[in-house]
Design a protein around this motif. Structure first.
Motif, PDB file in Angstrom:
ATOM      1  N   ASP A   1      -9.921  -4.895   8.430  1.00 26.89           N
ATOM      2  CA  ASP A   1     -10.339  -5.990   7.539  1.00 26.89           C
ATOM      3  C   ASP A   1     -10.085  -5.524   6.106  1.00 26.89           C
ATOM      4  O   ASP A   1     -10.748  -4.602   5.620  1.00 26.89           O
ATOM      5  CB  ASP A   1     -11.820  -6.288   7.756  1.00 26.89           C
ATOM      6  CG  ASP A   1     -12.305  -7.486   6.931  1.00 26.89           C
ATOM      7  OD1 ASP A   1     -11.563  -7.912   6.021  1.00 26.89           O
ATOM      8  OD2 ASP A   1     -13.419  -7.969   7.187  1.00 26.89           O
ATOM      9  N   ARG A   2      -9.135  -6.155   5.446  1.00 31.45           N
ATOM     10  CA  ARG A   2      -8.776  -5.704   4.095  1.00 31.45           C
ATOM     11  C   ARG A   2      -9.932  -5.883   3.110  1.00 31.45           C
ATOM     12  O   ARG A   2     -10.009  -5.171   2.109  1.00 31.45           O
ATOM     13  CB  ARG A   2      -7.528  -6.452   3.612  1.00 31.45           C
ATOM     14  CG  ARG A   2      -6.261  -5.927   4.248  1.00 31.45           C
ATOM     15  CD  ARG A   2      -5.024  -6.613   3.722  1.00 31.45           C
ATOM     16  NE  ARG A   2      -4.959  -8.002   4.185  1.00 31.45           N
ATOM     17  CZ  ARG A   2      -3.920  -8.799   3.945  1.00 31.45           C
ATOM     18  NH1 ARG A   2      -2.886  -8.357   3.238  1.00 31.45           N
ATOM     19  NH2 ARG A   2      -3.910 -10.026   4.394  1.00 31.45           N
ATOM     20  N   ARG A   3     -10.845  -6.815   3.407  1.00 34.61           N
ATOM     21  CA  ARG A   3     -12.003  -6.975   2.518  1.00 34.61           C
ATOM     22  C   ARG A   3     -12.877  -5.728   2.563  1.00 34.61           C
ATOM     23  O   ARG A   3     -13.449  -5.321   1.545  1.00 34.61           O
ATOM     24  CB  ARG A   3     -12.813  -8.204   2.929  1.00 34.61           C
ATOM     25  CG  ARG A   3     -12.094  -9.527   2.691  1.00 34.61           C
ATOM     26  CD  ARG A   3     -12.829 -10.685   3.321  1.00 34.61           C
ATOM     27  NE  ARG A   3     -12.922 -10.517   4.775  1.00 34.61           N
ATOM     28  CZ  ARG A   3     -13.543 -11.367   5.566  1.00 34.61           C
ATOM     29  NH1 ARG A   3     -14.149 -12.434   5.068  1.00 34.61           N
ATOM     30  NH2 ARG A   3     -13.585 -11.159   6.879  1.00 34.61           N
ATOM     31  N   ALA A   4     -12.972  -5.118   3.751  1.00 36.04           N
ATOM     32  CA  ALA A   4     -13.748  -3.877   3.870  1.00 36.04           C
ATOM     33  C   ALA A   4     -13.079  -2.756   3.070  1.00 36.04           C
ATOM     34  O   ALA A   4     -13.759  -1.951   2.420  1.00 36.04           O
ATOM     35  CB  ALA A   4     -13.870  -3.477   5.337  1.00 36.04           C
ATOM     36  N   LEU A   5     -11.725  -2.715   3.109  1.00 32.97           N
ATOM     37  CA  LEU A   5     -11.003  -1.696   2.349  1.00 32.97           C
ATOM     38  C   LEU A   5     -11.203  -1.893   0.847  1.00 32.97           C
ATOM     39  O   LEU A   5     -11.409  -0.932   0.100  1.00 32.97           O
ATOM     40  CB  LEU A   5      -9.509  -1.738   2.701  1.00 32.97           C
ATOM     41  CG  LEU A   5      -8.619  -0.718   1.983  1.00 32.97           C
ATOM     42  CD1 LEU A   5      -9.081   0.702   2.273  1.00 32.97           C
ATOM     43  CD2 LEU A   5      -7.157  -0.895   2.398  1.00 32.97           C
ATOM     44  N   VAL A   6     -11.160  -3.144   0.408  1.00 33.36           N
ATOM     45  CA  VAL A   6     -11.399  -3.437  -1.009  1.00 33.36           C
ATOM     46  C   VAL A   6     -12.799  -2.979  -1.419  1.00 33.36           C
ATOM     47  O   VAL A   6     -13.005  -2.378  -2.478  1.00 33.36           O
ATOM     48  CB  VAL A   6     -11.208  -4.944  -1.296  1.00 33.36           C
ATOM     49  CG1 VAL A   6     -11.701  -5.284  -2.697  1.00 33.36           C
ATOM     50  CG2 VAL A   6      -9.744  -5.333  -1.141  1.00 33.36           C
ATOM     51  N   ALA A   7     -13.772  -3.257  -0.545  1.00 29.20           N
ATOM     52  CA  ALA A   7     -15.152  -2.844  -0.832  1.00 29.20           C
ATOM     53  C   ALA A   7     -15.251  -1.327  -0.924  1.00 29.20           C
ATOM     54  O   ALA A   7     -15.906  -0.780  -1.822  1.00 29.20           O
ATOM     55  CB  ALA A   7     -16.085  -3.376   0.252  1.00 29.20           C
ATOM     56  N   ALA A   8     -14.597  -0.628  -0.005  1.00 29.79           N
ATOM     57  CA  ALA A   8     -14.632   0.836  -0.019  1.00 29.79           C
ATOM     58  C   ALA A   8     -14.010   1.382  -1.309  1.00 29.79           C
ATOM     59  O   ALA A   8     -14.540   2.315  -1.933  1.00 29.79           O
ATOM     60  CB  ALA A   8     -13.884   1.382   1.198  1.00 29.79           C
ATOM     61  N   LEU A   9     -12.893   0.802  -1.714  1.00 25.84           N
ATOM     62  CA  LEU A   9     -12.240   1.251  -2.947  1.00 25.84           C
ATOM     63  C   LEU A   9     -13.086   0.916  -4.174  1.00 25.84           C
ATOM     64  O   LEU A   9     -13.097   1.654  -5.161  1.00 25.84           O
ATOM     65  CB  LEU A   9     -10.854   0.612  -3.057  1.00 25.84           C
ATOM     66  CG  LEU A   9      -9.841   1.100  -2.000  1.00 25.84           C
ATOM     67  CD1 LEU A   9      -8.617   0.212  -1.972  1.00 25.84           C
ATOM     68  CD2 LEU A   9      -9.448   2.546  -2.271  1.00 25.84           C
TER      69      LEU A   9
ATOM     70  N   VAL B   1      -1.496  -3.320   2.664  1.00 28.97           N
ATOM     71  CA  VAL B   1      -2.706  -2.905   1.933  1.00 28.97           C
ATOM     72  C   VAL B   1      -2.460  -2.559   0.472  1.00 28.97           C
ATOM     73  O   VAL B   1      -3.405  -2.265  -0.253  1.00 28.97           O
ATOM     74  CB  VAL B   1      -3.373  -1.692   2.626  1.00 28.97           C
ATOM     75  CG1 VAL B   1      -3.710  -2.013   4.066  1.00 28.97           C
ATOM     76  CG2 VAL B   1      -2.498  -0.440   2.534  1.00 28.97           C
ATOM     77  N   GLU B   2      -1.198  -2.580   0.038  1.00 28.81           N
ATOM     78  CA  GLU B   2      -0.918  -2.159  -1.337  1.00 28.81           C
ATOM     79  C   GLU B   2      -1.751  -2.948  -2.351  1.00 28.81           C
ATOM     80  O   GLU B   2      -2.254  -2.398  -3.337  1.00 28.81           O
ATOM     81  CB  GLU B   2       0.571  -2.310  -1.648  1.00 28.81           C
ATOM     82  CG  GLU B   2       0.951  -1.808  -3.033  1.00 28.81           C
ATOM     83  CD  GLU B   2       2.436  -1.966  -3.310  1.00 28.81           C
ATOM     84  OE1 GLU B   2       2.938  -1.284  -4.224  1.00 28.81           O
ATOM     85  OE2 GLU B   2       3.084  -2.785  -2.628  1.00 28.81           O
ATOM     86  N   MET B   3      -1.918  -4.236  -2.133  1.00 34.82           N
ATOM     87  CA  MET B   3      -2.641  -5.081  -3.084  1.00 34.82           C
ATOM     88  C   MET B   3      -4.131  -4.730  -3.150  1.00 34.82           C
ATOM     89  O   MET B   3      -4.815  -5.113  -4.099  1.00 34.82           O
ATOM     90  CB  MET B   3      -2.477  -6.552  -2.696  1.00 34.82           C
ATOM     91  CG  MET B   3      -3.131  -6.908  -1.367  1.00 34.82           C
ATOM     92  SD  MET B   3      -2.863  -8.633  -0.898  1.00 34.82           S
ATOM     93  CE  MET B   3      -1.146  -8.585  -0.457  1.00 34.82           C
ATOM     94  N   CYS B   4      -4.638  -4.001  -2.155  1.00 34.10           N
ATOM     95  CA  CYS B   4      -6.058  -3.636  -2.148  1.00 34.10           C
ATOM     96  C   CYS B   4      -6.366  -2.499  -3.115  1.00 34.10           C
ATOM     97  O   CYS B   4      -7.511  -2.339  -3.549  1.00 34.10           O
ATOM     98  CB  CYS B   4      -6.501  -3.226  -0.745  1.00 34.10           C
ATOM     99  SG  CYS B   4      -6.256  -4.501   0.523  1.00 34.10           S
ATOM    100  N   PHE B   5      -5.352  -1.699  -3.428  1.00 33.72           N
ATOM    101  CA  PHE B   5      -5.568  -0.492  -4.225  1.00 33.72           C
ATOM    102  C   PHE B   5      -5.321  -0.756  -5.704  1.00 33.72           C
ATOM    103  O   PHE B   5      -4.403  -1.518  -6.068  1.00 33.72           O
ATOM    104  CB  PHE B   5      -4.619   0.618  -3.771  1.00 33.72           C
ATOM    105  CG  PHE B   5      -4.982   1.229  -2.451  1.00 33.72           C
ATOM    106  CD1 PHE B   5      -5.689   2.413  -2.392  1.00 33.72           C
ATOM    107  CD2 PHE B   5      -4.609   0.623  -1.259  1.00 33.72           C
ATOM    108  CE1 PHE B   5      -6.025   2.985  -1.175  1.00 33.72           C
ATOM    109  CE2 PHE B   5      -4.936   1.178  -0.038  1.00 33.72           C
ATOM    110  CZ  PHE B   5      -5.647   2.358   0.004  1.00 33.72           C
TER     111      PHE B   5
END
Length: 448
Positions: A89-97, A196-200
């Motif tokens: 879930d990319r939202r979870a990755l965004v939250a982690a970052l 996932v590049e856009m998440c970082f």
């Protein structure tokens, strides 16, 4: 009263974690953690004889906060390490970052305040990159282990009496299997970074990070396999090089010299590629020289045949051309090998074939063979014009000169010519002798 509320605060933070509300959980627990730090600092600063005892009695409360923060970190790094998983879930990755970036701000403030050694400073961005690297290693280490075991496994399988050819077949099958798996991992890494590049944040340079990790993996695969390239067939070597080309591996990295015949600019050290390229080219060099020498020997020993125009030829040039053309056709569109094969063939033609013609022309006495050699060399100059070698025409001239020498060194012609000076009577018969001489010369020239 503050200390007494720490366990409840820790539980509240853990409840937020279970709801995937990682950012709020971290913010809330970070404040609690800061409170713990201040209490410890206050206790350390007192002069009371019982301060150490007080701190020991409060340690279970502090430990409860540490346990909760450990759970947050566990969740955080689990999400980060899952960055390549398709179901992430990319939202979870965004939250982690977001949590990591928030902690980075805290770290910067602590450093600015002269508290760089404070336990509240986490250095999570560095740990984030390390966890991502570890996640990639967990995927690739199995392939690297398989690469290391290919030869030993197949060698053990041949102990029951299987021949070298069977071993080579099994080695090729195992090689294709392990490189297929390596290719799937590399493609997965490329797909993951697109996803996932856009998440970082941009400063993480995530695409460059994944590219470097991919490059290191590819280079490791090639270095391990290069250790037993001598046991590979030429087809296996070309398969490895094709895989390297498809995977974007290149031999001109960081100023390193390119392997013989390597094209591209992906950045992998050329030594990893050179092992395979040089092995293949060395084998090709030996085989091609031997084939050309055998063809040349047959040409000088055989009987030339006339074409429709009456010119003498042997089949050598066409056979040579087919062999040389086949070497380039065999490597196909492999950009890593085309230039190397072309350079090696050019060297063989220049340093071996043309020189071998010169050596044989110097001792050949058969006029028909010399005529055929002259025509053959002109034909080779035309067939192999793309290699831009003027040596063929020069050797054709040498063959023509040798033809003339053979004519004038012919014993019958020498006897005729010498008759002019044999005795005083020779001049009286000059007319008849000249007629014979000219008739003989005419025959020679017709052959020539």
């Amino acid at each position: 009263e503050t200390v007494a509320g720490l366990p409840e605060a820790a539980l509240k933070a853990e409840a937020m974690i279970s709801d995937m509300n990682l950012v709020d959980a971290h913010l809330y627990l970070s404040q609690v953690e800061a409170t713990v730090y201040r209490i410890k600092h206050a206790l350390d600063g007192t002069d009371s004889a019982g301060s150490s005892t007080d701190e020991m009695s409060l340690e279970p409360y502090f430990d409860r906060v540490r346990v909760s923060m450990t759970k947050i970190e566990h969740k955080l790094w689990w999400i980060v390490r899952s960055f390549m998983e398709p179901e992430l879930d990319r939202r979870a990755l965004v939250a982690a970052l977001q949590v990591i970036e928030t902690q980075e701000l805290v770290d910067s403030k602590l450093v600015a305040d002269g508290l760089g050694d404070c336990p509240l400073r986490k250095g999570w961005r560095r740990r984030c990159m390390q966890n991502m690297s570890n996640a990639i290693s967990e995927r690739t280490v199995h392939v690297l282990q398989r690469c290391s075991k290919i030869l030993s496994d197949e060698g053990e399988g041949s102990a029951g009496g299987a021949g070298g050819e069977a071993l080579s077949v099994r080695l090729g099958e195992a090689l294709r299997d392990v490189l297929g798996e390596a290719g799937r991992i590399l493609r997965g890494m490329a797909v993951a970074v697109d996803r996932v590049e856009m998440c970082f944040p941009e400063r993480y340079r995530i695409r460059e990070f994944v590219r470097n990790e991919s490059r290191a993996f590819k280079e490791s695969v090639l270095e391990i396999l290069g250790g037993y390239s001598e046991d590979m067939s030429n087809g296996d070597i070309l398969f490895v090089l094709d895989w390297a080309a498809d995977a974007g591996v290149d031999g001109r990295a960081h100023g390193a010299p390119a392997a013989d015949g390597v094209d591209g600019a992906d950045g992998v050290d050329g030594a990893a590629i050179a092992v395979f390229a040089d092995r293949y080219l060395s084998r090709m060099d030996r085989a091609l020289r031997n084939w050309l020498k055998n063809i040349l020997t047959a040409d000088f020993e055989g009987e030339p045949k006339s074409d429709k125009k009456g010119q003498l030829f042997t089949p050598g040039p066409q056979d040579m051309f087919r062999l040389i053309e086949e070497q380039e056709r065999f490597v196909g569109d492999n950009a890593m090998m085309r230039a190397g094969v072309r350079r090696r063939i050019r060297a063989i033609l220049k340093e071996f074939l043309i020189e071998e013609y010169r050596r044989r022309i110097d001792v050949e006495e058969n006029l028909e063979v010399l005529c055929a050699v002259c025509n053959n060399l002109l034909l080779l100059d035309d067939l192999l014009s793309e290699y831009k070698l003027d040596g063929f025409k020069q050797r054709a001239r040498d063959a023509a000169v040798r033809c003339g020498r053979v004519v004038f060194l012919d014993p019958g012609f020498a006897e005729l010519f010498g008759g002019f000076f044999a005795d005083d009577e020779g001049w009286k018969k000059a007319g008849a002798r000249t007629g014979s001489l000219m008739a003989t010369l005419e025959d020679f020239m017709a052959d020539f």
